[in-house]
Design an enzyme around this catalytic site. Structure first.
Site, mmCIF file in Angstrom:
data_model
loop_
_atom_site.group_PDB
_atom_site.id
_atom_site.type_symbol
_atom_site.label_atom_id
_atom_site.label_comp_id
_atom_site.label_asym_id
_atom_site.label_seq_id
_atom_site.Cartn_x
_atom_site.Cartn_y
_atom_site.Cartn_z
ATOM 1 N N ASP A 610 0.788 -1.022 -0.061
ATOM 2 C CA ASP A 610 0.017 -0.026 -0.031
ATOM 3 C C ASP A 610 1.054 1.214 0.039
ATOM 4 O OD1 ASP A 610 -1.901 2.172 0.548
ATOM 5 O OD2 ASP A 610 -2.491 1.340 2.495
ATOM 6 N N PRO A 611 1.305 1.746 -1.177
ATOM 7 C CA PRO A 611 0.659 1.195 -2.516
ATOM 8 C C PRO A 611 1.281 0.317 -3.324
ATOM 9 C CG PRO A 611 2.311 3.114 -2.867
ATOM 10 C CD PRO A 611 2.148 2.886 -1.416
#
Length: 931
Positions: A610-611
């Site tokens: 994330d990301p």
């Protein structure tokens, strides 16, 4: 009397002939060598008919014995040749394919297809031996007329054999996909005595096609032929035995949509149909010949999507645009959503439009970039899928069927020998002038023959000196390691927990040389020893050191703190190295987009967890909805790295499996999201923890979540501008936000310098620092009174939380300048996962959908990954593994976009997800009707 007169006359003529040869120049002696590169190689450079003509001209022809040749030895004997093993008497030795190094005879002239003019690595040892042995090498491939057209080649029969083979393979491939077709009755080219018998089998199949015996579910079949030379003409001659209709390239889509299944459609594609200038468009033949690097190919966009079978017949030169790049192939091999691909009846649907490629050019890494290894007559086909997997054992799996045999004409050996020998014969007399012991300038070769001589007198001839430069370039692009093995250099910056899965994955490929560069040399050394790679010291904030490291790498994986990525990116651009990072794109990196693009460098970002994985799963779901006619109304996502529930035994309900600073800093950042059409903005400085909400999507676990960064930008990035809700958040166990608020209120998450925490200042304990933050002059205050004062400031629960974390203890503080950095350092040790403890990653997407009929649905994607104390934490795996896979994709050419890049293209995210799943990182998707 008549008989005696005739005999005397014959004897007189015989004596005259002897006198002529005794007074003329020495007899020319040539040899035809045995072919030994392949058990299938049955061709010869000259047929018995050609040999007979040479013998009648006074040439002594020695033929090395071989029972494998298509023409038996007796045929050559009958033509006047001498069959013997020793060919050292000959000054010129003719062959077809490359000659083994140990069989090269010094000071001779050799003629064969050397496959050295592109500095093909596999044939460089042979070229070195040719130079060392003072051999004059003539390569048939470079026998060209004044217009640059080849005058001697097997091309036509390469096309004939290739077309027979691909029709045979197409029948087997379609059967594996559930469709019996007339092509099933066509065999491989070498099964036929000659091409006439093969043509009859193809005509029979064509008759069945014309009678409507092709399954209607296949739709119209289109064969695209690239080029118009001998190879293309040969393949099209075979194609024309079918019921056919030719169409121009611009009609291919119409044919795909409306064509008849009772015929086969053909399309010949020339350069002008798919090549255009990078700047301004258009095509100019002369300019292209001089500057091919100025052009790009639009084949993948304009022609390939409507092609069933690609028959590639073009010669590819270095620096020329590729017909199909690796990313092009990945896009073409994704499941098709084209409306003109019919639904199958009683059989699985076709996976995509392009079913087969016959790459007759057989040039690994050439015009068909992903074809990096030729097939063979023994194993003529392989299935190549979108993830670059190759299957040579089955016709059933996903992908496109590829046939790329580099000696196709030997499947029709007699016809090929006749054809080639007749083309070569007119140049034989000129070639036989060659004496390799004499300087090249002493010969009066024709321009055709002279232009084909690659080596002479121990050197490359002037026209081919570029081979040395090309070899050096290839060598520079690789990395020399011990054992003289060539490897691609990759540098990994950082040696923390996330680095281990990256190193492990890349080290699997023995063609990659991994170096770990870190300022924590002990960590890097331990990691290097564990995986058998190199390590070196690096001061990451030293720009000169970064440039030095990048200059020795093809690719740099940056796992450093995010604020260093800009410096790393600059170093990579200046060194021509690609960069991959798991972090969000920083503004200072985004600013380098044009510079990176101009330098031909890829800066790939956001390929971690994330990301990273959150993007991949979101796009897979969103695109599936859109491809089936749905509209995304809402997108809500949470992601978090946590301790496993049984180890969340502290006030923060959290433990650190990576640098805590980013976790703590995120809690005082601002955020923005879209909710029911309204933009909601959360100010930085601590408000974020006040908007945390309870979550119950896994009822057995108590979660809470809060918004993360600016979610609104993803409406456009994800292609869901019509969505009224777009929210991306951080996931924690319930209780995290309240404890973090207490720490913020007390001033422990302040990123500003604090005089008491100056590294050179007086020693201080946590209790003393707490007193100072409370404004208490006397740090000897009773502990109970200190707790009371703290409770008045942040509440009793908050005070109890800080006490339990040791932040009121008499332990000394390791001062790091700011409260944020000091607390980060402290918690990284206090709340570190134990050796026998595991962490837990949770990712959740909730997507609201409206379908074209008005029905609504909610799709839920849940990914949970648990760490393994014996190998990697869940956080390390889910950040490191996708980063490593993405790095490998850049190295392999699967990602060729230059500049600042995100993993949002289907060909990228689908491959990443596929490989993550094969490594055990999976997600579960469910759907719930809402009306």
């Amino acid at each position: 009397m008549l008989l005696k007169s005739t005999t005397l006359r014959s004897k007189s003529q015989f004596m005259k002939r002897i006198f002529y040869y005794s007074t003329a120049s020495p007899q020319k002696i040539i040899a035809i060598r045995r072919e030994d590169q392949s058990v299938w190689e049955r061709r010869a450079p000259f047929s018995p008919s050609n040999v007979n003509k040479l013998v009648r001209q006074g040439v002594k022809v020695i033929v090395q014995p071989s029972n494998r040749r298509a023409y038996p030895m007796q045929s050559y004997i009958n033509s006047g040749a001498i069959v013997q093993e020793d060919i050292s008497e000959a000054s010129v030795i003719f062959g077809v394919k490359q000659t083994p190094v140990d069989l090269l005879i010094p000071n001779k002239t050799y003629c064969f297809f050397s496959h050295t003019i592109k500095a093909q690595e596999a044939n460089m040892p042979m070229l070195d031996a040719i130079l060392a042995k003072n051999i004059r090498l003539l390569d048939y491939e470079k026998l060209m007329d004044k217009d640059g057209n080849r005058v001697v080649a097997f091309g036509k029969y390469a096309g004939v054999a290739g077309m027979i083979n691909i029709l045979h393979g197409l029948g087997l491939r379609l059967l594996a996909l559930g469709h019996h077709t007339p092509f099933m009755h066509i065999g491989p080219a070498h099964n036929y005595r000659n091409s006439s018998m093969a043509r009859q089998a193809i005509r029979d199949a064509g008759y069945e096609v014309a009678l409507g015996m092709m399954p209607k579910s296949l739709g119209p079949l289109t064969f695209v032929f690239t080029g118009s030379g001998n190879v293309s003409q040969g393949s099209q001659e075979i194609f024309q035995e079918l019921p056919y209709e030719y169409v121009p390239p611009e009609m291919l889509r119409k044919v795909a949509e409306h064509g008849s299944p009772n015929k086969i459609y053909g399309c010949e594609v020339r350069r002008r149909h798919h090549l255009e200038r990078k700047n301004g468009g258009g095509y100019d033949h002369e300019e292209y010949e001089e500057h091919p690097e100025r052009y790009i190919s639009t084949f993948a966009q304009r022609i390939a999507p409507y092609t069933t079978v690609l028959v590639n017949c073009i010669y590819w030169a270095v620096d020329s645009p590729k017909l199909l790049t690796i990313p092009d192939a990945k896009h073409l091999l994704l499941p098709s959503h084209t409306p003109w691909l019919p639904k199958s009846v009683g059989a699985p649907a076709l996976p995509h439009r392009m079913l087969a490629i016959c790459d007759i050019s057989a040039d690994p890494g050439g015009s068909i970039e992903f074809m990096n290894e030729c097939t063979t007559i023994d194993t003529p086909f392989c299935l190549y899928d979108a993830d670059r997997n190759k299957d040579t054992k089955s016709f059933k799996g996903p992908g496109v069927l590829v046939c790329s045999i580099d000696n196709m004409p030997t499947q029709l050996p007699r016809e090929s020998t006749d054809f080639f020998g007749d083309l070569l014969f007119p140049y034989a007399e000129d070639i036989m002038k060659s004496d390799a012991t004499k300087p090249l300038d002493d010969h009066d070769f024709s321009s055709v023959v002279k232009g084909a001589i690659i080596t002479s007198n121990g050197k490359l001839t002037p026209d081919f000196e570029y081979i040395n430069e090309l070899r050096n370039s290839n060598t520079r692009s690789r990395h020399k390691v011990e054992g003289n093995e060539q490897q691609v250099p990759v540098v990994i910056l950082g040696s923390g927990l996330v680095s281990a899965p990256v190193v492990e994955y890349l080290a699997r490929d023995k063609n990659i040389a991994v170096t770990i560069a870190s300022q924590v040399k002990e960590e890097a050394d331990a990691l290097a020893e564990r995986y058998g790679v190199r390590s070196e010291y690096l001061q990451a904030n030293d720009e000169n050191a970064l440039r030095s490291v990048a200059s020795n790498a093809r690719l740099v994986v940056s796992l450093l703190p995010y604020d260093l990525h800009g410096a790393v990116a600059k170093a990579c651009i200046s060194s021509g190295a690609h960069m991959v990072t798991a972090s969000y794109v920083r503004p200072e990196v985004q600013e380098l987009h044009n510079s990176a693009k101009d330098a031909g460098v890829t800066l790939l970002n956001e390929v971690g967890l994330d990301p990273g994985i959150d993007h991949l799963l979101a796009l897979e779901c969103i695109h599936d909805i859109q491809n089936h006619g749905g509209r995304v109304d809402t997108f809500v996502s949470y992601c978090g790295g946590l301790p496993a529930p049984e180890f969340s035994d502290n006030a923060l309900r959290y433990k650190f499996s990576w640098n805590p600073r980013g976790v703590l800093l995120n809690t005082i950042s601002g955020a923005k999201y879209l909710s029911k059409g309204q933009v909601v903005e959360v100010l930085g400085g601590g408000e974020l923890m006040s908007v945390a909400r309870e979550l119950d999507f896994l009822p057995g676990l108590a979660f809470e979540g809060f918004p993360n960064r600016d979610s609104t930008i993803y409406s456009k990035l994800y292609g869901v501008e019509d969505a009224h809700t777009m929210f991306r958040g951080t996931l924690r166990y319930r209780g995290f936000a309240e404890t973090m608020k207490a720490m913020q209120l007390f001033g422990l998450i302040d990123p500003s310098p604090h005089p008491t925490l100056h590294p050179e200042g007086p020693k201080v304990t946590w209790r003393q620092f707490a007193c100072e933050l409370l404004g208490l002059m006397d740090s000897s205050i009773f502990y109970e009174n200190l707790k009371t004062k703290l409770s008045e400031r942040i509440g009793s629960e908050g005070a109890h939380a800080l006490e339990s974390l040791g932040l009121l203890s008499d332990d000394p503080v390791v001062k790091c300048g700011t409260p944020l950095d000091t607390v980060s350092n402290y918690l990284s040790k206090r709340l570190q996962l134990g050796n026998d403890e595991t962490d837990f990653v949770v990712l959740r997407h909730e997507v609201g959908v409206t379908w074209s009929d008005g029905k609504k649905e909610r799709r839920e994607i849940t990914m949970t990954v648990r760490g393994d104390p014996q190998s990697h934490t869940a956080m390390a795996r889910t950040v490191g593994l996708p980063t490593a896979i993405a790095a490998k994709m850049v190295l392999d050419g699967e990602i060729q976009e230059r500049g600042v890049v995100l993993p949002f293209a289907p060909v990228v995210y689908k491959s990443l997800l596929s490989r993550l799943r094969s490594d055990g990182i999976t997600a579960r998707e469910t759907s719930t009707p809402l009306n």
